[in-house]
Design a protein around this motif. Sequence first.
Motif, PDB file in Angstrom:
ATOM      1  N   LYS A   1      80.664 120.424   2.021  1.00 27.55           N
ATOM      2  CA  LYS A   1      80.186 119.060   1.967  1.00 27.55           C
ATOM      3  C   LYS A   1      79.507 118.707   3.267  1.00 27.55           C
ATOM      4  O   LYS A   1      79.784 119.297   4.295  1.00 27.55           O
ATOM      5  CB  LYS A   1      81.361 118.121   1.725  1.00 27.55           C
ATOM      6  N   THR A   2      78.637 117.775   3.182  1.00 28.69           N
ATOM      7  CA  THR A   2      77.980 117.283   4.373  1.00 28.69           C
ATOM      8  C   THR A   2      78.160 115.792   4.404  1.00 28.69           C
ATOM      9  O   THR A   2      77.774 115.114   3.462  1.00 28.69           O
ATOM     10  CB  THR A   2      76.470 117.558   4.322  1.00 28.69           C
ATOM     11  N   PRO A   3      78.753 115.248   5.428  1.00 29.21           N
ATOM     12  CA  PRO A   3      78.831 113.783   5.496  1.00 29.21           C
ATOM     13  C   PRO A   3      77.495 113.221   5.960  1.00 29.21           C
ATOM     14  O   PRO A   3      77.354 112.732   7.063  1.00 29.21           O
ATOM     15  CB  PRO A   3      79.954 113.533   6.495  1.00 29.21           C
ATOM     16  N   MET A   4      76.501 113.346   5.132  1.00 27.78           N
ATOM     17  CA  MET A   4      75.165 112.891   5.507  1.00 27.78           C
ATOM     18  C   MET A   4      75.009 111.429   5.154  1.00 27.78           C
ATOM     19  O   MET A   4      75.520 110.979   4.148  1.00 27.78           O
ATOM     20  CB  MET A   4      74.102 113.719   4.783  1.00 27.78           C
ATOM     21  N   LYS A   5      74.266 110.729   5.976  1.00 23.82           N
ATOM     22  CA  LYS A   5      74.053 109.310   5.719  1.00 23.82           C
ATOM     23  C   LYS A   5      72.792 109.133   4.902  1.00 23.82           C
ATOM     24  O   LYS A   5      71.856 108.472   5.301  1.00 23.82           O
ATOM     25  CB  LYS A   5      73.961 108.547   7.035  1.00 23.82           C
TER      26      LYS A   5
ATOM     27  N   VAL B   1      80.060 119.994   7.256  1.00 16.39           N
ATOM     28  CA  VAL B   1      81.496 120.226   7.093  1.00 16.39           C
ATOM     29  C   VAL B   1      81.706 121.047   5.829  1.00 16.39           C
ATOM     30  O   VAL B   1      81.174 120.708   4.767  1.00 16.39           O
ATOM     31  CB  VAL B   1      82.268 118.894   6.994  1.00 16.39           C
ATOM     32  N   TRP B   2      82.460 122.120   5.955  1.00 15.50           N
ATOM     33  CA  TRP B   2      82.743 122.972   4.801  1.00 15.50           C
ATOM     34  C   TRP B   2      84.175 122.747   4.341  1.00 15.50           C
ATOM     35  O   TRP B   2      85.093 122.607   5.161  1.00 15.50           O
ATOM     36  CB  TRP B   2      82.591 124.445   5.170  1.00 15.50           C
ATOM     37  N   VAL B   3      84.333 122.739   3.022  1.00 17.38           N
ATOM     38  CA  VAL B   3      85.672 122.699   2.436  1.00 17.38           C
ATOM     39  C   VAL B   3      85.767 123.851   1.443  1.00 17.38           C
ATOM     40  O   VAL B   3      84.800 124.163   0.753  1.00 17.38           O
ATOM     41  CB  VAL B   3      85.971 121.340   1.776  1.00 17.38           C
ATOM     42  N   VAL B   4      86.912 124.499   1.399  1.00 15.89           N
ATOM     43  CA  VAL B   4      87.057 125.727   0.618  1.00 15.89           C
ATOM     44  C   VAL B   4      87.962 125.482  -0.582  1.00 15.89           C
ATOM     45  O   VAL B   4      89.124 125.102  -0.433  1.00 15.89           O
ATOM     46  CB  VAL B   4      87.646 126.858   1.491  1.00 15.89           C
TER      47      VAL B   4
ATOM     48  N   LYS C   1      91.936 115.555   5.352  1.00 18.09           N
ATOM     49  CA  LYS C   1      92.054 116.165   4.022  1.00 18.09           C
ATOM     50  C   LYS C   1      91.159 115.463   3.009  1.00 18.09           C
ATOM     51  O   LYS C   1      90.586 114.407   3.301  1.00 18.09           O
ATOM     52  CB  LYS C   1      93.521 116.171   3.542  1.00 18.09           C
ATOM     53  N   LEU C   2      91.087 116.074   1.827  1.00 14.58           N
ATOM     54  CA  LEU C   2      90.333 115.453   0.748  1.00 14.58           C
ATOM     55  C   LEU C   2      91.302 114.824  -0.240  1.00 14.58           C
ATOM     56  O   LEU C   2      92.448 115.253  -0.357  1.00 14.58           O
ATOM     57  CB  LEU C   2      89.489 116.498   0.013  1.00 14.58           C
ATOM     58  N   ASP C   3      90.812 113.819  -0.942  1.00 15.03           N
ATOM     59  CA  ASP C   3      91.571 113.235  -2.037  1.00 15.03           C
ATOM     60  C   ASP C   3      90.787 113.455  -3.322  1.00 15.03           C
ATOM     61  O   ASP C   3      89.564 113.349  -3.336  1.00 15.03           O
ATOM     62  CB  ASP C   3      91.783 111.740  -1.801  1.00 15.03           C
TER      63      ASP C   3
ATOM     64  N   SER D   1      94.346 119.766  -7.225  1.00  9.68           N
ATOM     65  CA  SER D   1      94.312 120.688  -6.101  1.00  9.68           C
ATOM     66  C   SER D   1      93.036 120.440  -5.293  1.00  9.68           C
ATOM     67  O   SER D   1      91.941 120.421  -5.853  1.00  9.68           O
ATOM     68  CB  SER D   1      94.335 122.110  -6.662  1.00  9.68           C
ATOM     69  N   VAL D   2      93.188 120.199  -4.008  1.00  9.77           N
ATOM     70  CA  VAL D   2      92.009 119.853  -3.205  1.00  9.77           C
ATOM     71  C   VAL D   2      91.595 121.019  -2.305  1.00  9.77           C
ATOM     72  O   VAL D   2      92.432 121.798  -1.862  1.00  9.77           O
ATOM     73  CB  VAL D   2      92.252 118.600  -2.335  1.00  9.77           C
ATOM     74  N   PRO D   3      90.284 121.120  -2.031  1.00 11.78           N
ATOM     75  CA  PRO D   3      89.829 122.172  -1.121  1.00 11.78           C
ATOM     76  C   PRO D   3      90.362 121.953   0.293  1.00 11.78           C
ATOM     77  O   PRO D   3      90.680 120.826   0.688  1.00 11.78           O
ATOM     78  CB  PRO D   3      88.304 122.025  -1.131  1.00 11.78           C
ATOM     79  N   LYS D   4      90.423 123.047   0.999  1.00 12.89           N
ATOM     80  CA  LYS D   4      90.886 123.004   2.382  1.00 12.89           C
ATOM     81  C   LYS D   4      89.707 122.681   3.307  1.00 12.89           C
ATOM     82  O   LYS D   4      88.622 123.254   3.176  1.00 12.89           O
ATOM     83  CB  LYS D   4      91.445 124.385   2.721  1.00 12.89           C
TER      84      LYS D   4
END
Length: 171
Positions: free
Chosen positions: A7-11, A77-80, A104-106, A144-147
């Motif tokens: 993911k990218t926290p892009m604006k 930002v990468w989430v696996v 973390k992710l929700d 189940s959320v990505p790391k």
Amino acid sequence: MKVKAQKTPMKRSGVPRNSINVWSVQCGNCLKWRTIPTQEEYEEIRRKFVEDPFVCSKKSNTSCNDPADMEYDNSRVWVVDKPNLPKTPPGFHRGLVLRKDFSKLDCYYITPNGRKLRAGTEVASFLKENPEYKDLTTSDFSFSVPKVMLDTIPRDVANVEAKVESSGGSK
Ligand SMILES: [Zn+2]
């Protein structure tokens, strides 16, 4: 071998700042990252990732000889993800939101009639109250959320975390 989403926290206007906006999978042969155009296609690959690992040729007009679509680095930002999660049932939307502190992710689901479900217990009561979804069970949903990959979070956030850690020590 892992399925990965990043993911990218892009604006960027219209894109929630802390939601996933790029999906990618690593080729089991050449280890290059291939972007997958839609969440639906990504979830289909993820659903059977263990039995049917991803290779470049599964993406249209792509082979292992082509340059990688993207690199794993801290430009985003990468989430696996975990492999073999259930594919989101038709009409439902599965959302993942990264907390502001990057901890973390929700995960949540939006039902076809617009209800937001945040846990397996909410899915169970929704399915009970809505017999039109009798073909679905709670195992069609996963919270189940990505790391979150710590080496890809922005440096200023990493610094804050490092400070918290060191001040929590014996000094
Ligand atoms: Zn490849």
